[in-house]
Design an enzyme around this catalytic site. Sequence first.
Site, short mmCIF file in Angstrom:
data_model
loop_
_atom_site.label_atom_id
_atom_site.label_comp_id
_atom_site.label_asym_id
_atom_site.label_seq_id
_atom_site.Cartn_x
_atom_site.Cartn_y
_atom_site.Cartn_z
CG ASN A 32 -2.06 1.05 1.02
OD1 ASN A 32 -2.29 1.89 1.86
ND2 ASN A 32 -2.70 1.02 -0.12
N GLY A 36 6.09 8.19 0.99
CA GLY A 36 7.10 7.91 2.01
C GLY A 36 7.91 6.67 1.62
CG HIS A 37 6.06 2.81 1.48
ND1 HIS A 37 4.72 3.05 1.54
CD2 HIS A 37 6.37 2.09 2.58
CE1 HIS A 37 4.22 2.49 2.62
NE2 HIS A 37 5.19 1.90 3.27
N GLY A 149 11.87 3.99 7.23
CA GLY A 149 11.39 5.34 7.52
C GLY A 149 11.57 5.67 9.00
CB VAL A 178 7.32 11.55 3.09
CG1 VAL A 178 6.63 12.39 2.04
CG2 VAL A 178 8.71 11.13 2.62
NE ARG A 189 -2.22 0.39 11.23
CZ ARG A 189 -1.03 -0.20 11.36
NH1 ARG A 189 0.08 0.52 11.33
NH2 ARG A 189 -0.93 -1.51 11.53
#
Length: 286
Positions: A32, A36-37, A149, A178, A189
């Site tokens: 998902n 950020g990823h 992260g 991020v 989430r």
Amino acid sequence: MNTVKTVRELRAAVARARNEGKRIGFVPTMGNLHSGHIALITKATQRVDFVVASIFVNPLQFGAGEDLDKYPRTLAADQEKLLEAGCHLLFAPAVEEMYPDGMTGQTRVSVPQLSEGLCGASRPGHFEGVATVVSKLFNMVQPDLAIFGQKDFQQLAVIKSLVHDLNMPVQIIGEPTVRAADGLALSSRNGFLSEEQRAVAPVVYRVLSQMAEAIKQGERDFPALIDAQFKQLEAAGLRTDYLEIRHAQTLRPATPEDRDLVILVAAFLGTTRLIDNLHLSLDTTA
Ligand code: PAF
């Protein structure tokens, strides 16, 4: 980008890259994927020649009644994002591939002290689940470096500690959180939040920023500071799990003399648990 689902295929693909003299970088995720990823993947592409990502929603790190079943699974969209970001190989195993003998007798890795308190207190067994799956993934991929992260600050501390304590030859890199334009830390989430809750959620980062500012200005009455901001979270409609000021390396409760601090928060908006933190290094004149 190739997607593989078995450890055998993963090892073969990584071995090929290694035989070509490539350095291997690894970004473990639960999928998902958001910006950020992708920032972690981008960082990896700058540091190594061959980037491996994994997507595995690890049952071992979810407690009873947590959101394992409703955790979003979006493999096709994730694959597109990874490809675009320059990832070379995706490992997306099934639960049976990761835990072929089931989870009951699975050897566990536990990191005492750092895993206790904060998220460890509200989510018993969570960090043992994380430490176990990350150890397994490291042994499967055998990367030169792995990127995580900083939003999961305690998780990052636990992983750095396990790598150090178990002499794993992998460099751990933490990348800054991020955030959305209004300050909310990106998280899978966040997708669970209603429009109304999403509008309220930035209060979490506002509280952290206000606390950091107060500390920079010389405030050292940490209990009073926490109490005031705790009330602000509750007034905004959140149910605060914890709001703490800790030493950033040891995660022990901060003393007024500490210079390397982290403010950590976990709070529920409805049934969604949001976490965030702010790392604060005070210079000697502050
Ligand atoms: O941060 C996550 O997404 C997970 O905890 C991790 C590190 C991939 C282990 O399952």
